[in-house]
Motif scaffolding. Sequence first.
Motif, mmCIF file in Angstrom:
data_model
loop_
_atom_site.group_PDB
_atom_site.id
_atom_site.type_symbol
_atom_site.label_atom_id
_atom_site.label_comp_id
_atom_site.label_asym_id
_atom_site.label_seq_id
_atom_site.Cartn_x
_atom_site.Cartn_y
_atom_site.Cartn_z
ATOM 1 N N HIS A 61 -29.241 -7.907 -3.872
ATOM 2 C CA HIS A 61 -28.543 -8.102 -5.150
ATOM 3 C C HIS A 61 -27.345 -9.042 -4.987
ATOM 4 C CE1 HIS A 61 -30.242 -4.176 -7.125
ATOM 5 N NE2 HIS A 61 -31.062 -5.201 -7.227
ATOM 6 N N ASP A 62 -26.624 -8.916 -3.872
ATOM 7 C CA ASP A 62 -25.451 -9.780 -3.632
ATOM 8 C C ASP A 62 -25.861 -11.251 -3.593
ATOM 9 O OD1 ASP A 62 -23.726 -7.675 -3.544
ATOM 10 O OD2 ASP A 62 -23.475 -7.664 -1.362
ATOM 11 N N ASP A 63 -26.999 -11.546 -2.965
ATOM 12 C CA ASP A 63 -27.445 -12.935 -2.864
ATOM 13 C C ASP A 63 -27.735 -13.516 -4.252
ATOM 14 O OD1 ASP A 63 -27.190 -13.073 -0.122
ATOM 15 O OD2 ASP A 63 -29.264 -12.511 0.279
ATOM 16 N N VAL A 64 -28.223 -12.661 -5.151
ATOM 17 C CA VAL A 64 -28.459 -13.110 -6.530
ATOM 18 C C VAL A 64 -27.125 -13.384 -7.220
ATOM 19 C CG1 VAL A 64 -29.370 -12.463 -8.799
ATOM 20 C CG2 VAL A 64 -30.648 -11.870 -6.723
ATOM 21 N N VAL A 65 -26.193 -12.434 -7.089
ATOM 22 C CA VAL A 65 -24.883 -12.567 -7.731
ATOM 23 C C VAL A 65 -24.141 -13.796 -7.215
ATOM 24 C CG1 VAL A 65 -22.594 -11.492 -7.942
ATOM 25 C CG2 VAL A 65 -24.652 -10.101 -8.210
ATOM 26 N N ASP A 66 -24.224 -14.015 -5.897
ATOM 27 C CA ASP A 66 -23.476 -15.118 -5.262
ATOM 28 C C ASP A 66 -24.223 -16.450 -5.304
ATOM 29 O OD1 ASP A 66 -21.521 -13.279 -4.633
ATOM 30 O OD2 ASP A 66 -22.258 -12.940 -2.595
ATOM 31 N N ASN A 67 -25.445 -16.446 -5.880
ATOM 32 C CA ASN A 67 -26.257 -17.674 -5.863
ATOM 33 C C ASN A 67 -26.465 -18.176 -4.446
ATOM 34 O OD1 ASN A 67 -27.546 -18.694 -8.060
ATOM 35 N ND2 ASN A 67 -25.777 -19.794 -8.863
ATOM 36 N N SER A 68 -26.646 -17.247 -3.524
ATOM 37 C CA SER A 68 -26.781 -17.609 -2.119
ATOM 38 C C SER A 68 -28.259 -17.750 -1.762
ATOM 39 C CB SER A 68 -26.138 -16.527 -1.241
ATOM 40 O OG SER A 68 -26.315 -16.825 0.118
ATOM 41 N N TYR A 69 -28.584 -18.828 -1.054
ATOM 42 C CA TYR A 69 -29.981 -19.091 -0.727
ATOM 43 C C TYR A 69 -30.303 -18.888 0.746
ATOM 44 C CZ TYR A 69 -30.105 -20.936 -5.426
ATOM 45 O OH TYR A 69 -30.024 -21.035 -6.789
ATOM 46 N N GLN A 70 -29.312 -18.393 1.501
ATOM 47 C CA GLN A 70 -29.562 -18.097 2.911
ATOM 48 C C GLN A 70 -28.923 -16.769 3.292
ATOM 49 O OE1 GLN A 70 -28.519 -21.290 5.628
ATOM 50 N NE2 GLN A 70 -30.639 -21.970 5.568
ATOM 51 N N ARG A 71 -29.559 -16.094 4.243
ATOM 52 C CA ARG A 71 -29.040 -14.830 4.784
ATOM 53 C C ARG A 71 -29.384 -14.822 6.263
ATOM 54 N NH1 ARG A 71 -25.632 -10.798 3.680
ATOM 55 N NH2 ARG A 71 -26.099 -11.118 1.474
ATOM 56 N N ARG A 72 -28.344 -14.840 7.129
ATOM 57 C CA ARG A 72 -28.519 -14.902 8.590
ATOM 58 C C ARG A 72 -29.383 -16.086 9.028
ATOM 59 N NH1 ARG A 72 -30.281 -9.436 8.276
ATOM 60 N NH2 ARG A 72 -28.561 -7.935 8.322
ATOM 61 N N GLY A 73 -29.209 -17.214 8.355
ATOM 62 C CA GLY A 73 -29.933 -18.414 8.746
ATOM 63 C C GLY A 73 -31.345 -18.517 8.197
ATOM 64 N N PHE A 74 -31.793 -17.505 7.431
ATOM 65 C CA PHE A 74 -33.116 -17.530 6.812
ATOM 66 C C PHE A 74 -32.968 -17.616 5.302
ATOM 67 C CE2 PHE A 74 -33.726 -15.196 10.807
ATOM 68 C CZ PHE A 74 -34.792 -15.899 11.356
ATOM 69 N N PHE A 75 -34.039 -18.046 4.642
ATOM 70 C CA PHE A 75 -34.004 -18.084 3.182
ATOM 71 C C PHE A 75 -33.827 -16.668 2.632
ATOM 72 C CE2 PHE A 75 -36.440 -22.130 3.727
ATOM 73 C CZ PHE A 75 -35.501 -22.954 3.091
ATOM 74 N N SER A 76 -33.007 -16.540 1.604
ATOM 75 C CA SER A 76 -32.817 -15.239 0.943
ATOM 76 C C SER A 76 -34.033 -14.946 0.058
ATOM 77 C CB SER A 76 -31.543 -15.265 0.099
ATOM 78 O OG SER A 76 -31.631 -16.280 -0.884
ATOM 79 N N ILE A 77 -34.125 -13.697 -0.414
ATOM 80 C CA ILE A 77 -35.259 -13.301 -1.264
ATOM 81 C C ILE A 77 -35.257 -14.112 -2.559
ATOM 82 C CG2 ILE A 77 -36.385 -11.378 -2.456
ATOM 83 C CD1 ILE A 77 -36.338 -11.207 0.633
ATOM 84 N N ASN A 78 -34.073 -14.300 -3.156
ATOM 85 C CA ASN A 78 -34.012 -15.053 -4.417
ATOM 86 C C ASN A 78 -34.343 -16.530 -4.228
ATOM 87 O OD1 ASN A 78 -31.369 -14.555 -3.105
ATOM 88 N ND2 ASN A 78 -30.645 -16.143 -4.499
ATOM 89 N N ALA A 79 -34.109 -17.060 -3.022
ATOM 90 C CA ALA A 79 -34.455 -18.465 -2.759
ATOM 91 C C ALA A 79 -35.972 -18.653 -2.731
ATOM 92 C CB ALA A 79 -33.852 -18.914 -1.435
ATOM 93 N N LEU A 80 -36.681 -17.656 -2.186
ATOM 94 C CA LEU A 80 -38.131 -17.761 -2.032
ATOM 95 C C LEU A 80 -38.906 -17.255 -3.243
ATOM 96 C CD1 LEU A 80 -38.469 -16.609 1.686
ATOM 97 C CD2 LEU A 80 -38.694 -18.939 0.814
#
Length: 323
Positions: free
Chosen positions: A84-103
């Motif tokens: 959920h945080d990645d969606v809120v922050d518009n973040s497309y990476q998490r620990r160097g990998f694509f985030s769920i919302n990016a994919l």
Amino acid sequence: MPGINEIKKPIAADIDAFEERFKSSMQSSVPLLDRITHYIVKRKGKQIRPMFVFFSASICGGINDSTHRGAALVELLHTATLVHDDVVDNSYQRRGFFSINALWKNKIAVLVGDFLLSKGLLLSIDNDDFELLRIVSEAVKQMSEGELLQVEKVRRMDVDEPVYYEVIRQKTASLIASCCACGAASAGADRETIEKMRLFGEKIGIAFQIKDDMFDFGTDDVGKPLGIDIKEKKVTLPLIYSLNHALSSERKRIINLVKNHNDDPKKIAEIIRFVNETGGLQYAETQMKKYQDEAFQILNTFPESDSRKGLEQLVRFTTERNK
């Protein structure tokens, strides 16, 4: 300092068993969900939070099935909040990998987060782990409140040390506190011991977040890009200290840079240099060690054991890391 695999040796078998249980706890009859949860599991981190649960249970009476469910509950809810945080922050990476919302885009990411949250709730309810559910639900509530408090204060650039500590206590420390409290509760500890372990985890969480905030102003490659917090207008402890010890004119100038020029690399470098030259990093280091020492004082009230030593090493790994 020992590596993470060396630290977890006393509970290695439990961590291995946990990983299998955690995988099975996310199973679904929907193929798309299974693909996404498989992606999540394959890119898991160092399992720091489950380790806190297992070590805490071990020094409070012993690891059992309830401990495994507590570790899975914490990890399910934590993973849901990250998605959920990645969606809120518009973040497309998490620990160097694509985030769920990016994919898979925002809509699917939000639904996946909801699914993980519901699986955690059902895991506890189906096994009557109501005390564990209460502990972790309180942490999730505090994490949400901490995020909203930070948003409110960031808008007005109205953050002093007490507010900073309240934000990180709720946002970060509450989850590690819940790990330690869950471990103790799962082992059948009394209320006083559960609260002692919760406070221990809270102090570790605060030390952890101060350390993380220091990376923003570092001078070496530490795995976190410099100035990320500045770009997000987050006022963290090193910057707070430096602003409080600057002349009024300099304070206004730096605040203006953070507010209005936080996407300019040269201005970001200027802010970082200001914090380094005015002792912000050194002060944050001192405060981090203070909370670490207070956590060790609590830990040392428990009898010596391999589990206590493992927990001490885990604390050092968490708060003295270089990235």
